[in-house]
Write a protein that holds these residues in place. Structure first.
Motif, PDB file in Angstrom:
ATOM      1  N   PRO A   1      58.849  62.312  22.347  1.00  0.00           N
ATOM      2  CA  PRO A   1      59.922  62.623  23.308  1.00  0.00           C
ATOM      3  C   PRO A   1      60.027  61.614  24.452  1.00  0.00           C
ATOM      4  CG  PRO A   1      58.716  64.610  22.725  1.00  0.00           C
ATOM      5  CD  PRO A   1      57.976  63.465  22.102  1.00  0.00           C
ATOM      6  N   SER A   2      58.912  61.047  24.873  1.00  0.00           N
ATOM      7  CA  SER A   2      58.929  60.133  26.018  1.00  0.00           C
ATOM      8  C   SER A   2      59.277  58.700  25.647  1.00  0.00           C
ATOM      9  CB  SER A   2      57.564  60.153  26.726  1.00  0.00           C
ATOM     10  OG  SER A   2      57.283  61.433  27.242  1.00  0.00           O
ATOM     11  N   THR A   3      59.193  58.351  24.371  1.00  0.00           N
ATOM     12  CA  THR A   3      59.469  56.972  23.948  1.00  0.00           C
ATOM     13  C   THR A   3      60.613  56.874  22.955  1.00  0.00           C
ATOM     14  OG1 THR A   3      57.903  57.086  22.087  1.00  0.00           O
ATOM     15  CG2 THR A   3      57.032  56.380  24.230  1.00  0.00           C
ATOM     16  N   ARG A   4      61.017  57.989  22.368  1.00  0.00           N
ATOM     17  CA  ARG A   4      61.961  58.023  21.241  1.00  0.00           C
ATOM     18  C   ARG A   4      61.318  57.331  20.031  1.00  0.00           C
ATOM     19  NH1 ARG A   4      64.883  62.032  22.645  1.00  0.00           N
ATOM     20  NH2 ARG A   4      66.540  61.419  21.194  1.00  0.00           N
ATOM     21  N   TRP A   5      62.124  56.819  19.100  1.00  0.00           N
ATOM     22  CA  TRP A   5      61.578  56.219  17.880  1.00  0.00           C
ATOM     23  C   TRP A   5      61.013  54.825  18.155  1.00  0.00           C
ATOM     24  CZ3 TRP A   5      60.852  59.051  13.676  1.00  0.00           C
ATOM     25  CH2 TRP A   5      61.655  60.175  13.446  1.00  0.00           C
ATOM     26  N   PHE A   6      59.857  54.532  17.588  1.00  0.00           N
ATOM     27  CA  PHE A   6      59.327  53.163  17.607  1.00  0.00           C
ATOM     28  C   PHE A   6      58.522  52.950  16.327  1.00  0.00           C
ATOM     29  CE2 PHE A   6      56.071  55.727  19.627  1.00  0.00           C
ATOM     30  CZ  PHE A   6      54.874  55.228  19.151  1.00  0.00           C
ATOM     31  N   GLY A   7      58.373  51.685  15.932  1.00  0.00           N
ATOM     32  CA  GLY A   7      57.790  51.362  14.641  1.00  0.00           C
ATOM     33  C   GLY A   7      56.358  50.884  14.716  1.00  0.00           C
ATOM     34  N   LEU A   8      55.585  51.266  13.698  1.00  0.00           N
ATOM     35  CA  LEU A   8      54.212  50.794  13.530  1.00  0.00           C
ATOM     36  C   LEU A   8      54.037  50.315  12.092  1.00  0.00           C
ATOM     37  CD1 LEU A   8      53.902  53.933  15.085  1.00  0.00           C
ATOM     38  CD2 LEU A   8      51.880  52.672  15.814  1.00  0.00           C
ATOM     39  N   ASP A   9      53.334  49.220  11.930  1.00  0.00           N
ATOM     40  CA  ASP A   9      53.138  48.596  10.621  1.00  0.00           C
ATOM     41  C   ASP A   9      51.657  48.674  10.250  1.00  0.00           C
ATOM     42  OD1 ASP A   9      52.932  46.955   8.412  1.00  0.00           O
ATOM     43  OD2 ASP A   9      54.095  45.303   9.274  1.00  0.00           O
ATOM     44  N   PRO A  10      51.244  49.717   9.510  1.00  0.00           N
ATOM     45  CA  PRO A  10      49.817  49.855   9.183  1.00  0.00           C
ATOM     46  C   PRO A  10      49.311  48.803   8.204  1.00  0.00           C
ATOM     47  CG  PRO A  10      51.104  51.517   8.037  1.00  0.00           C
ATOM     48  CD  PRO A  10      52.043  50.829   8.974  1.00  0.00           C
ATOM     49  N   THR A  11      50.197  48.147   7.487  1.00  0.00           N
ATOM     50  CA  THR A  11      49.770  47.081   6.575  1.00  0.00           C
ATOM     51  C   THR A  11      49.181  45.913   7.350  1.00  0.00           C
ATOM     52  OG1 THR A  11      51.515  47.709   5.027  1.00  0.00           O
ATOM     53  CG2 THR A  11      50.516  45.536   4.725  1.00  0.00           C
ATOM     54  N   ASN A  12      49.750  45.641   8.529  1.00  0.00           N
ATOM     55  CA  ASN A  12      49.354  44.471   9.308  1.00  0.00           C
ATOM     56  C   ASN A  12      48.793  44.807  10.685  1.00  0.00           C
ATOM     57  OD1 ASN A  12      50.364  42.490   7.313  1.00  0.00           O
ATOM     58  ND2 ASN A  12      52.351  43.364   7.826  1.00  0.00           N
ATOM     59  N   ASN A  13      48.686  46.113  10.993  1.00  0.00           N
ATOM     60  CA  ASN A  13      48.126  46.580  12.265  1.00  0.00           C
ATOM     61  C   ASN A  13      48.879  45.991  13.462  1.00  0.00           C
ATOM     62  OD1 ASN A  13      46.376  48.021  13.958  1.00  0.00           O
ATOM     63  ND2 ASN A  13      44.937  46.323  14.101  1.00  0.00           N
TER      64      ASN A  13
END
Length: 328
Positions: free
Chosen positions: A230-242
């Motif tokens: 709720p405080s940041t909305r959508w954001f992306g994380l890439d676990p393949t490359n950390n």
């Protein structure tokens, strides 16, 4: 960052097929930190292209090749201007967990909170979560928890093609502790949803930087996770490359899991085998390769990309065979 993307997909048939029907999710999204400058999709054999927006707002192209053919080639070309992602705070207050449980947040993100398709909680996933003591991360705030989860998945799995296929359940990667971006993304989504954090699958491309430690295949499509707080909305994380998703990531489509947004999916009519060849190039616009150079990338793919898919004996199920590609 101005990027030029070329994505060649070629289906080769051992004998002519009577018809092919195909859908593709290859057009980069507009907005969300990226500006779509151009997109075109070339088909051989030629066919009439149609388009629509799916449930999640993705651009989907579909076509029908109704005459006999022994190969089907799609060449998608895109130009995209990407921007760095907005910086995240170092931490959030612990009340973010309560905000995630609110009826509004849960209602707005209903599709991305439920187990679905490949992103489901299994006995093997629960064992992995217990082994890594992941539920203990909930003592910190959700932002730091998902960032730590991104790192743990990166460190717990080796990147290796050929271990899983496009339709492999997450248990295959969990047992082998190896896989590709598609597997790591599904595992992370399933854990986030188990925590009550909305998470969705992102299909797209990555401008690979080996100096930054990227281990993704530069000649393939890519997948990563987006989470909602709720405080940041959508954001992306890439676990393949950390890493966090940023200006080197180009999103083409979002969905509940891979099955919602494969780069290509279709069926053909014919009692024959097929091979899939895929070539992807993501380069800065000033270093774009020529078309002949790029076409040479599209060599027959390995088994990890569904290199050969055998149909049922005698062409049952109306003689229609499914075909799709894995994300690396």
């Amino acid at each position: 960052m101005l990027l030029e993307i070329r994505h060649v997909t070629q289906y080769l048939y051992d004998a002519p097929v009577r018809e092919s029907v195909m859908e593709v999710w290859m057009q980069p999204q507009k907005g969300a930190g990226q500006r779509l400058i151009s997109f075109e999709l070339e088909l051989d054999p030629p066919a009439q292209l149609f388009s629509y927006a799916d449930t999640f707002g993705n651009a989907v192209y579909h076509f029908d090749v109704p005459q006999p053919h022994d190969r089907l080639t799609m060449v998608a070309r895109s130009a995209v201007d990407t921007q760095p992602a907005a910086p995240l705070p170092e931490a959030l207050d612990h009340g973010e967990w309560d905000r995630l449980r609110s009826d509004f947040v849960r209602g707005e993100n209903f599709d991305f909170l439920r187990p679905h398709g490949f992103a489901v909680e299994t006995a093997a996933l629960r064992a992995f979560m217990a082994e890594k003591r992941l539920d203990e991360l909930k003592v910190i705030d959700p932002l730091r928890a998902v960032l730590e989860l991104n790192r743990i998945i990166y460190e717990s799995f080796a990147y290796e093609t050929g271990v899983t296929d496009a339709d492999s359940p997450i248990d295959h990667a969990l047992e082998a502790r190896r896989g590709v971006c598609q597997d790591f993304t599904h595992i992370m989504i399933a854990i986030c949803r188990a925590w009550g954090v909305p998470a969705r699958y992102v299909s797209g491309y990555l401008f690979t930087d080996r100096k930054a430690g990227d281990r993704s295949d530069p000649d393939a499509t890519h997948a990563w996770v987006e989470v909602f707080l709720p405080s940041t909305r959508w954001f992306g994380l890439d676990p393949t490359n950390n890493v966090l998703a940023g200006e080197r990531h180009v999103a083409a489509a979002v969905g509940r899991d891979y099955a919602d947004v494969p780069p290509s999916r279709g069926v053909y009519k014919g009692a024959t085998d097929s091979q899939l060849a895929v070539g992807v190039s993501v380069r800065r616009a000033r270093a774009a390769m020529t078309e002949p150079e790029f076409i040479r990338l599209a060599q027959p793919a390995s088994a990890s990309r569904n290199g050969r898919r055998r149909g049922p004996p005698g062409g049952v199920v109306h003689d229609q065979q499914q075909q799709q590609q894995q994300q690396q």
